[in-house]
Write an enzyme that holds these catalytic residues in place. Structure first.
Site, PDB file in Angstrom:
ATOM      1  N   THR A  29      51.883  39.294  31.998  1.00  0.00           N
ATOM      2  CA  THR A  29      51.766  40.731  32.287  1.00  0.00           C
ATOM      3  C   THR A  29      50.420  41.014  32.945  1.00  0.00           C
ATOM      4  OG1 THR A  29      53.141  41.254  30.379  1.00  0.00           O
ATOM      5  CG2 THR A  29      51.733  43.023  31.191  1.00  0.00           C
ATOM      6  N   GLY A  30      50.399  41.986  33.851  1.00  0.00           N
ATOM      7  CA  GLY A  30      49.128  42.412  34.440  1.00  0.00           C
ATOM      8  C   GLY A  30      49.157  42.359  35.950  1.00  0.00           C
ATOM      9  N   THR A  32      47.473  40.528  38.118  1.00  0.00           N
ATOM     10  CA  THR A  32      47.509  39.198  38.742  1.00  0.00           C
ATOM     11  C   THR A  32      48.934  38.647  38.712  1.00  0.00           C
ATOM     12  OG1 THR A  32      45.304  38.919  37.772  1.00  0.00           O
ATOM     13  CG2 THR A  32      46.268  36.998  38.843  1.00  0.00           C
ATOM     14  N   GLY A  96      45.015  40.609  26.470  1.00  0.00           N
ATOM     15  CA  GLY A  96      45.534  41.789  25.778  1.00  0.00           C
ATOM     16  C   GLY A  96      45.030  43.098  26.330  1.00  0.00           C
ATOM     17  N   GLU A 104      52.995  37.811  24.837  1.00  0.00           N
ATOM     18  CA  GLU A 104      52.336  36.781  25.652  1.00  0.00           C
ATOM     19  C   GLU A 104      52.033  35.551  24.800  1.00  0.00           C
ATOM     20  OE1 GLU A 104      50.096  39.696  28.885  1.00  0.00           O
ATOM     21  OE2 GLU A 104      48.964  38.988  27.162  1.00  0.00           O
ATOM     22  N   LYS A 122      36.750  36.778  36.009  1.00  0.00           N
ATOM     23  CA  LYS A 122      37.224  36.521  34.637  1.00  0.00           C
ATOM     24  C   LYS A 122      36.563  35.302  33.989  1.00  0.00           C
ATOM     25  CE  LYS A 122      40.275  39.839  35.112  1.00  0.00           C
ATOM     26  NZ  LYS A 122      41.701  39.674  35.135  1.00  0.00           N
TER      27      LYS A 122
HETATM   28  C1  5RP Z   1      47.892  41.780  29.359  1.00  0.00           C
HETATM   29  C2  5RP Z   1      46.961  40.674  29.614  1.00  0.00           C
HETATM   30  C3  5RP Z   1      46.610  40.382  31.030  1.00  0.00           C
HETATM   31  O1  5RP Z   1      46.856  39.046  31.285  1.00  0.00           O
HETATM   32  C4  5RP Z   1      45.172  40.676  31.260  1.00  0.00           C
HETATM   33  O2  5RP Z   1      44.904  42.002  30.868  1.00  0.00           O
HETATM   34  C5  5RP Z   1      44.770  40.454  32.724  1.00  0.00           C
HETATM   35  O3  5RP Z   1      45.278  41.472  33.529  1.00  0.00           O
HETATM   36  P1  5RP Z   1      44.973  41.562  35.067  1.00  0.00           P
HETATM   37  O4  5RP Z   1      45.688  40.420  35.720  1.00  0.00           O
HETATM   38  O5  5RP Z   1      45.522  42.915  35.465  1.00  0.00           O
HETATM   39  O6  5RP Z   1      43.489  41.489  35.278  1.00  0.00           O
HETATM   40  O7  5RP Z   1      46.489  39.999  28.753  1.00  0.00           O
HETATM   41  O8  5RP Z   1      48.107  41.978  28.003  1.00  0.00           O
END
Ligand code: 5RP
Length: 220
Positions: A29-30, A32, A96, A104, A122
């Site tokens: 999720t997210g 990326t 999260g 996840e 990150k």
């Molecule tokens: C969601 C997550 C995502 O992997 C995390 O927040 C990274 O998100 P993004 O790809 O938008 O930076 O853990 O619960």
């Protein structure tokens, strides 16, 4: 700074792990992962089954023409691909931020291989600058928060947010996560905790960090 190009590059590099075919593919999720989902249709005929970690990803997958299966009907997954809020070169993750940590973690646990895709922002030396999300049973929210204060954390209720599982989230600021596995185990012991956003006991097997021109892959 806009990291969308780096996210795209990380997602594109992950496709290499799909191009020879995948039986069961778990999708995280997210933002990326959303880049990855947008690229997936070209390999649709090489992916037997897709399982999703959130209602949001399920919706997007369906928009791109994928049928999304239940993990219970699939058994184990060959591959799980997800993003993270923080990653270390030891393959420990903090996740999260998007609130989908419980599903996840289940998919990561059920997968033979877990690939984490992320942009350069990150990658950190030590986890914990990003507040650590903990999914809690609603009646335990204050109790879990008080327990986290004993560990020198500062809990903030993600007020108004309900997870796909009907629970609540508290974000713990300023935790010193020197030993991610130990911290994950300690927090998991608190009654009322559903899931801790530390992925250290089951960290990533492969880390793909997107940069301005491409991506670097690290194998655990
Ligand atoms: C969601 C997550 C995502 O992997 C995390 O927040 C990274 O998100 P993004 O790809 O938008 O930076 O853990 O619960």
């Amino acid at each position: 700074m806009d990291f969308s190009a780096q996210k795209k590059n990380a997602a594109a590099a992950a496709l290499e792990h799909i191009e020879n075919g995948v039986s069961g593919l778990g999708i995280g999720t997210g933002s990326t992962v959303n880049e990855l989902i947008a690229m997936l249709p070209q390999y649709k005929d090489r992916i037997e089954t897709v399982v999703s970690s959130s209602e949001a990803s399920t919706q997007l997958l369906q928009q791109y023409g994928f049928e999304v299966s239940e993990l219970n009907d699939v058994g184990s997954l060959e591959l799980y691909i997800d993003g993270a809020d923080e990653v270390t070169k030891h393959f420990d993750l903090l996740k999260g931020g998007g609130g989908a940590l419980t599903r996840e973690k289940i998919l990561a646990g059920a997968a033979r291989k877990f690939i984490c895709i992320a942009d350069e922002s990150k990658l950190v030396g030590m986890l914990g600058s990003f507040p650590l999300p903990i999914e809690v049973i609603p009646m335990a929210r204050s109790f879990v928060g008080r327990q986290s204060i004993k560990m020198r954390g500062q809990p903030f209720w993600r007020e108004g947010y309900i997870t796909d599982n009907g629970n609540e989230i508290i974000d713990i600021h300023n935790l010193s996560i020197v030993n991610p596995k130990e911290m994950e185990s300690r927090l998991n012991q608190i009654p009322g905790v559903v899931t801790v956003g530390l992925f250290a006991h089951r960290g990533a097997d492969v880390l793909i960090i997107g940069d301005a021109t491409g991506a670097k892959t690290f194998q655990n």
